[in-house]
Enzyme design. Structure first.
Site, mmCIF file in Angstrom:
data_model
loop_
_atom_site.group_PDB
_atom_site.id
_atom_site.type_symbol
_atom_site.label_atom_id
_atom_site.label_comp_id
_atom_site.label_asym_id
_atom_site.label_seq_id
_atom_site.Cartn_x
_atom_site.Cartn_y
_atom_site.Cartn_z
ATOM 1 N N HIS A 34 10.345 -2.946 2.521
ATOM 2 C CA HIS A 34 11.376 -2.827 1.477
ATOM 3 C C HIS A 34 12.324 -1.654 1.721
ATOM 4 C CE1 HIS A 34 10.030 0.796 -0.754
ATOM 5 N NE2 HIS A 34 8.893 0.525 -0.155
ATOM 6 N N LYS A 193 -14.958 -0.869 -4.068
ATOM 7 C CA LYS A 193 -15.323 0.071 -2.993
ATOM 8 C C LYS A 193 -14.450 1.319 -3.021
ATOM 9 C CE LYS A 193 -11.818 -0.833 0.093
ATOM 10 N NZ LYS A 193 -11.048 0.084 0.962
ATOM 11 N N ASP A 247 -17.204 -2.646 4.032
ATOM 12 C CA ASP A 247 -16.037 -1.854 3.654
ATOM 13 C C ASP A 247 -16.440 -0.663 2.791
ATOM 14 O OD1 ASP A 247 -13.376 -1.325 3.870
ATOM 15 O OD2 ASP A 247 -12.682 -2.977 2.614
ATOM 16 N N LEU A 282 -0.432 7.239 -1.004
ATOM 17 C CA LEU A 282 -0.971 6.459 -2.110
ATOM 18 C C LEU A 282 -2.491 6.400 -2.043
ATOM 19 C CD1 LEU A 282 -0.390 4.511 -4.522
ATOM 20 C CD2 LEU A 282 -0.516 2.658 -2.850
#
EC number: 1.1.1.94
Length: 333
Positions: A34, A193, A247, A282
């Protein structure tokens, strides 16, 4: 070997890594992001030096600013954007999609505010007839991009689509693909997780050692299973497989994990806001914690680790008090 094409939506670290991994073996891949300035730099450098230094793009990887061109490139659309912008990206994508497109979700987490699974967001925006698959598992971006061995879980109820995507991923050297129809289980695992990884990071940041780490991972897995079964996961299998335990272990134990590093800073006494700024990227687990906790309340699922992490992040609870609450809680489960 048959060659495939795929459009990757999301030019961050994971989207770039999976685009490189697929294109490296001769498949035609188009990468869209983006941020037009970021895309221009990727085009010029033929690499993502910010997120994946030293990893260069294969000739069969194209970088594109136009979403219309990206949508027209392939019927296979792989989405690798953060969960909080997932719907927004789909809404933009919907205006450009042609017929017979198919969606592969590589994003992890739940939609903020609604707590929806990302597949449900796809169906809500694009229609329930859209073929949809989810890929998840212990795959750090840099290792995937440079071709180190890894294994991934592919979930879809659409057998034909699952077969096609399996063969696309099978073309990636050193990547082993395992199949399941448990789309709900895979998505719940990918959200929970991250929450548990913050908790393990807090524990390690406080210096609690390997015993506490193992206990948190194990009890965190139990929370993952309970929530998944309550929401509609098919069986426990996916939770003790790559998308779940695999994970979970990776995210909880390796410092490449932002969620783990964020938790460690909290455990060392740093305030939530400062810890976020210190990581500088993030941290999906922050929003995941809120959505997972709200689901646990909605479905009346006991998730004590998740509850305490929620209180640390959103109610300013002291980490030492949260640890004490966990240790002294009643033996219900």
């Amino acid at each position: 070997m048959e060659k495939f094409s795929v459009t990757v939506i999301g030019a961050g670290v994971y989207g770039t890594a999976i685009a490189v991994a697929i294109a490296k073996h001769g498949n035609m891949v188009l990468l869209w992001g983006h941020n037009s300035q970021h895309i221009k730099i990727l085009k010029i450098d033929r690499s993502n030096q910010v997120d994946l230094p030293g990893v260069f793009f294969p000739d069969s990887l194209y970088v594109e600013e136009s979403l219309s061109v990206a949508a027209d490139f392939s019927q296979n659309i792989l989405i690798a954007v953060p969960s909080h912008v997932f719907r927004c990206v789909l809404l933009k994508l919907r205006l450009n999609l042609k017929n017979n497109f198919r969606i592969i979700i590589a994003s992890k987490g739940l939609e903020p505010k609604t707590g929806w699974l990302l597949q449900d967001v796809v169906y809500d925006v694009l229609g329930k007839e859209v073929p949809c698959a989810v890929i998840s598992g212990p795959t750090f971006a840099h290792e995937l991009a440079i071709g180190l061995p890894a294994a991934i879980e592919l979930a879809s109820a659409d057998i034909k689509f699952r077969y096609d995507i399996e063969h696309l991923l099978y073309s990636v050297k050193n990547l082993r693909v395992y199949k399941t129809t448990d789309v709900i289980g895979v998505q719940i695992a990918g959200a929970v997780k991250n929450v548990i990884a913050i908790g393990v990071g807090i524990s390690d940041g406080m210096g609690f050692g390997a015993n506490a780490r193992a206990a948190l991972i194990t009890r965190g897995l139990s929370e993952m299973i309970r929530l998944g079964k309550s929401i509609g996961a098919i069986s426990v299998d996916v939770f003790v497989g790559l998308a779940g335990l695999g994970d979970l272990v990776l995210t909880c134990t390796d410092d490449q994990s932002r969620n783990r590093r964020f938790g460690m800073l909290l455990g060392q006494g740093m305030h939530v806001d400062y810890a976020q700024k210190s990581i500088g990227q993030l941290i999906e687990g922050i929003s995941n914690t809120k959505e997972v906790y709200m689901l646990s309340v909605k479905y009346k699922v006991i998730m004590p680790i998740t509850e305490q992490i929620y209180k640390i992040l959103y109610e300013n609870k002291n980490v030492h008090e949260a640890v004490y609450s966990l240790i002294r809680r009643s033996y219900i489960l």
